[in-house]
Design a protein around this motif. Structure first.
Motif, PDB file in Angstrom:
ATOM      1  N   ALA A  27       0.810  -1.223   0.000  1.00 15.35           N
ATOM      2  CA  ALA A  27       0.000   0.000   0.000  1.00 15.35           C
ATOM      3  C   ALA A  27       0.842   1.271   0.000  1.00 15.35           C
ATOM      4  CB  ALA A  27      -0.927  -0.006   1.217  1.00 15.35           C
ATOM      5  N   GLY A  28       2.171   1.120   0.004  1.00 19.01           N
ATOM      6  CA  GLY A  28       3.040   2.276  -0.104  1.00 19.01           C
ATOM      7  C   GLY A  28       3.589   2.800   1.199  1.00 19.01           C
ATOM      8  N   HIS A  29       3.315   2.110   2.306  1.00 19.79           N
ATOM      9  CA  HIS A  29       3.862   2.540   3.584  1.00 19.79           C
ATOM     10  C   HIS A  29       5.313   2.072   3.707  1.00 19.79           C
ATOM     11  CE1 HIS A  29      -0.072   3.905   4.883  1.00 19.79           C
ATOM     12  NE2 HIS A  29      -0.575   2.766   4.431  1.00 19.79           N
ATOM     13  N   ASP A  30       6.056   2.696   4.599  1.00 21.10           N
ATOM     14  CA  ASP A  30       7.471   2.407   4.812  1.00 21.10           C
ATOM     15  C   ASP A  30       7.568   1.379   5.942  1.00 21.10           C
ATOM     16  OD1 ASP A  30      10.212   2.502   4.788  1.00 21.10           O
ATOM     17  OD2 ASP A  30      10.360   4.446   5.799  1.00 21.10           O
ATOM     18  N   VAL A  31       7.851   0.140   5.593  1.00 14.44           N
ATOM     19  CA  VAL A  31       7.811  -0.967   6.550  1.00 14.44           C
ATOM     20  C   VAL A  31       9.224  -1.474   6.819  1.00 14.44           C
ATOM     21  CG1 VAL A  31       6.790  -3.195   7.114  1.00 14.44           C
ATOM     22  CG2 VAL A  31       5.543  -1.592   5.654  1.00 14.44           C
ATOM     23  N   HIS A  32       9.550  -1.643   8.107  1.00 15.99           N
ATOM     24  CA  HIS A  32      10.864  -2.101   8.538  1.00 15.99           C
ATOM     25  C   HIS A  32      10.711  -3.303   9.460  1.00 15.99           C
ATOM     26  CE1 HIS A  32      13.187   1.580   7.260  1.00 15.99           C
ATOM     27  NE2 HIS A  32      11.942   2.016   7.187  1.00 15.99           N
ATOM     28  N   VAL A  33      11.729  -4.151   9.460  1.00 19.62           N
ATOM     29  CA  VAL A  33      11.779  -5.319  10.346  1.00 19.62           C
ATOM     30  C   VAL A  33      13.102  -5.309  11.081  1.00 19.62           C
ATOM     31  CG1 VAL A  33      11.823  -7.839  10.476  1.00 19.62           C
ATOM     32  CG2 VAL A  33      10.249  -6.698   8.886  1.00 19.62           C
ATOM     33  N   LEU A  34      13.037  -5.384  12.410  1.00 17.69           N
ATOM     34  CA  LEU A  34      14.226  -5.520  13.250  1.00 17.69           C
ATOM     35  C   LEU A  34      14.298  -6.956  13.746  1.00 17.69           C
ATOM     36  CD1 LEU A  34      16.634  -4.527  14.905  1.00 17.69           C
ATOM     37  CD2 LEU A  34      15.016  -3.744  16.662  1.00 17.69           C
ATOM     38  N   THR A  35      15.368  -7.663  13.392  1.00  9.41           N
ATOM     39  CA  THR A  35      15.559  -9.056  13.789  1.00  9.41           C
ATOM     40  C   THR A  35      16.665  -9.116  14.832  1.00  9.41           C
ATOM     41  OG1 THR A  35      14.943  -9.713  11.537  1.00  9.41           O
ATOM     42  CG2 THR A  35      15.959 -11.389  12.930  1.00  9.41           C
ATOM     43  N   CYS A  36      16.396  -9.803  15.949  1.00  9.43           N
ATOM     44  CA  CYS A  36      17.302  -9.741  17.102  1.00  9.43           C
ATOM     45  C   CYS A  36      18.435 -10.758  17.070  1.00  9.43           C
ATOM     46  CB  CYS A  36      16.497  -9.896  18.392  1.00  9.43           C
ATOM     47  SG  CYS A  36      15.318  -8.560  18.674  1.00  9.43           S
ATOM     48  N   THR A  37      18.266 -11.878  16.389  1.00 10.51           N
ATOM     49  CA  THR A  37      19.319 -12.878  16.234  1.00 10.51           C
ATOM     50  C   THR A  37      19.237 -13.440  14.819  1.00 10.51           C
ATOM     51  OG1 THR A  37      18.211 -14.984  16.752  1.00 10.51           O
ATOM     52  CG2 THR A  37      18.795 -13.569  18.621  1.00 10.51           C
ATOM     53  N   LEU A  38      20.197 -14.283  14.452  1.00  9.85           N
ATOM     54  CA  LEU A  38      20.188 -14.878  13.114  1.00  9.85           C
ATOM     55  C   LEU A  38      19.675 -16.316  13.106  1.00  9.85           C
ATOM     56  CD1 LEU A  38      23.500 -13.466  11.611  1.00  9.85           C
ATOM     57  CD2 LEU A  38      21.183 -12.517  11.545  1.00  9.85           C
ATOM     58  N   ASP A  57      28.562 -27.613  11.017  1.00 15.13           N
ATOM     59  CA  ASP A  57      29.429 -26.504  10.611  1.00 15.13           C
ATOM     60  C   ASP A  57      29.169 -25.219  11.388  1.00 15.13           C
ATOM     61  OD1 ASP A  57      30.318 -28.302   8.749  1.00 15.13           O
ATOM     62  OD2 ASP A  57      29.379 -27.319   7.022  1.00 15.13           O
ATOM     63  N   ASP A  58      28.028 -25.147  12.054  1.00 14.30           N
ATOM     64  CA  ASP A  58      27.612 -23.937  12.782  1.00 14.30           C
ATOM     65  C   ASP A  58      27.715 -22.711  11.875  1.00 14.30           C
ATOM     66  OD1 ASP A  58      26.587 -22.491  14.877  1.00 14.30           O
ATOM     67  OD2 ASP A  58      28.494 -22.264  15.926  1.00 14.30           O
ATOM     68  N   ALA A  59      27.156 -22.838  10.678  1.00 13.11           N
ATOM     69  CA  ALA A  59      27.171 -21.749   9.691  1.00 13.11           C
ATOM     70  C   ALA A  59      25.758 -21.335   9.305  1.00 13.11           C
ATOM     71  CB  ALA A  59      27.946 -22.178   8.445  1.00 13.11           C
ATOM     72  N   LEU A  60      24.789 -21.721  10.105  1.00 11.97           N
ATOM     73  CA  LEU A  60      23.399 -21.489   9.730  1.00 11.97           C
ATOM     74  C   LEU A  60      23.019 -20.013   9.808  1.00 11.97           C
ATOM     75  CD1 LEU A  60      20.725 -22.710   8.859  1.00 11.97           C
ATOM     76  CD2 LEU A  60      20.192 -23.157  11.270  1.00 11.97           C
ATOM     77  N   GLY A  61      23.588 -19.271  10.764  1.00 11.54           N
ATOM     78  CA  GLY A  61      23.212 -17.877  10.924  1.00 11.54           C
ATOM     79  C   GLY A  61      23.429 -17.061   9.668  1.00 11.54           C
ATOM     80  N   ARG A  93      23.201 -14.076  19.745  1.00 13.95           N
ATOM     81  CA  ARG A  93      23.000 -15.379  19.124  1.00 13.95           C
ATOM     82  C   ARG A  93      21.668 -15.969  19.573  1.00 13.95           C
ATOM     83  NH1 ARG A  93      26.431 -19.640  17.011  1.00 13.95           N
ATOM     84  NH2 ARG A  93      25.447 -21.678  17.362  1.00 13.95           N
ATOM     85  N   ASP A  94      21.061 -16.701  18.669  1.00 17.69           N
ATOM     86  CA  ASP A  94      19.851 -17.473  18.965  1.00 17.69           C
ATOM     87  C   ASP A  94      20.080 -18.313  20.223  1.00 17.69           C
ATOM     88  OD1 ASP A  94      17.668 -19.202  18.940  1.00 17.69           O
ATOM     89  OD2 ASP A  94      18.087 -20.019  16.958  1.00 17.69           O
TER      90      ASP A  94
END
Length: 283
Positions: A27-38, A57-61, A93-94
């Motif tokens: 709809a044209g609004h300015d939408v942001h997402v803040l993610t706290c871990t990977l 491998d612990d490379a998932l993040g 970290r998660d």
């Protein structure tokens, strides 16, 4: 209008709030997402990618960060990662599920210094200057420690503001749960769908599945639903999307209903509060 959605891990934005994010971006609004871990502790669905998980491998993040960027592209939103810098893709970290050994790591999000995490969150909020902030309820949707921590940090950051934005918590009406479980039972054949589990009508509810009267705001939008499904497909390590439904690594079928519920959230108490019923999040 500017909207900021605060989530714990990549894919949470698409699963829990993807319809709203997609609808408002379209709809044209300015939408942001803040993610706290990977989401480093996530389980990996595709066999060819399971070497990425924390036990190998612990490379998932890093891989999930790429999925997140692709999903946000489908939704039409701008992404931010809490505490990210030039040399680190994320500060925290998660933590993994409640009681897991990963929650004892010094860099686990549940062990974050709250003052520091709130400062990082305020930095993003000040940069975005949102009119509306959306996160989980105080139980984190389903009591995941990182979801609860994301709720705590988001509320505390907003509560420090002289002119705070409106806050909402993502919740699900219990009547929808019954309808969606009935739909899945009628449309998903467990025998021919890779052994998925069909939820029963009397299966336990999560903390976010609450009486309808506690969820006054509804977002239901066809374009938002289309964008949500496309974004969920981008999170291929975590989600399998089918025709009108999806599964996570637990192989429990869930409906893609195209609707989401929200309740006003008091940042000072962290509790949902009554509000007028209606469509959408923007007054």
């Amino acid at each position: 209008m500017r909207l900021l959605f605060v989530h714990a891990h990549p894919d949470d934005e698409s699963i829990a709030t993807g319809v709203a994010i997609g609808a408002y971006a379209a709809a044209g609004h300015d939408v942001h997402v803040l993610t706290c871990t990977l989401g480093e502790q996530g389980e990996v669905i595709p066999p060819e990618l399971r070497h990425l998980d924390a036990d190998h491998d612990d490379a998932l993040g890093e891989y999930r960060l790429g999925e997140l960027r692709a999903a946000l592209g489908q939704l039409g939103a701008t992404g931010h990662v809490l505490g990210a810098g030039l040399l680190n893709p994320s500060r925290y970290r998660d933590s993994g599920m409640a009681g897991s050994p990963s929650a004892r790591r010094p860099d686990a999000f549940v062990r974050a210094d709250l003052g520091e995490a709130i400062t990082w969150a305020r930095k993003v909020i000040d940069e975005v200057a949102p009119d509306i902030v959306v996160t989980y309820d105080n139980q984190g949707g389903y009591a995941h420690p990182d979801h609860i921590q994301a709720h705590r940090v988001a509320c505390a950051a907003v509560a420090t503001m002289a002119s705070p934005p409106t806050m909402y918590a993502a919740l699900t009406r219990r009547s929808w749960v019954a309808q969606d479980r009935a739909w899945v039972a009628a449309h998903v054949d467990a025998a021919t769908s890779r052994g998925v589990t069909i939820p029963g009508a009397d299966d336990p509810l999560t903390a976010s599945m609450v009486p309808d009267t506690l969820v006054p705001r509804v977002v239901q939008d066809a374009e938002g639903a289309r964008r949500q499904a496309a974004a969920m497909r981008a999170h291929a390590t975590q989600i399998v999307v089918e025709d009108g439904w999806f599964t996570l690594s637990n192989l429990v079928a869930a409906r893609l209903s195209g609707r989401e519920g929200y309740a006003p959230l008091d940042p000072r108490t962290g509790l949902v509060r009554p509000g007028p019923a209606g469509e959408g999040l923007i007054p």
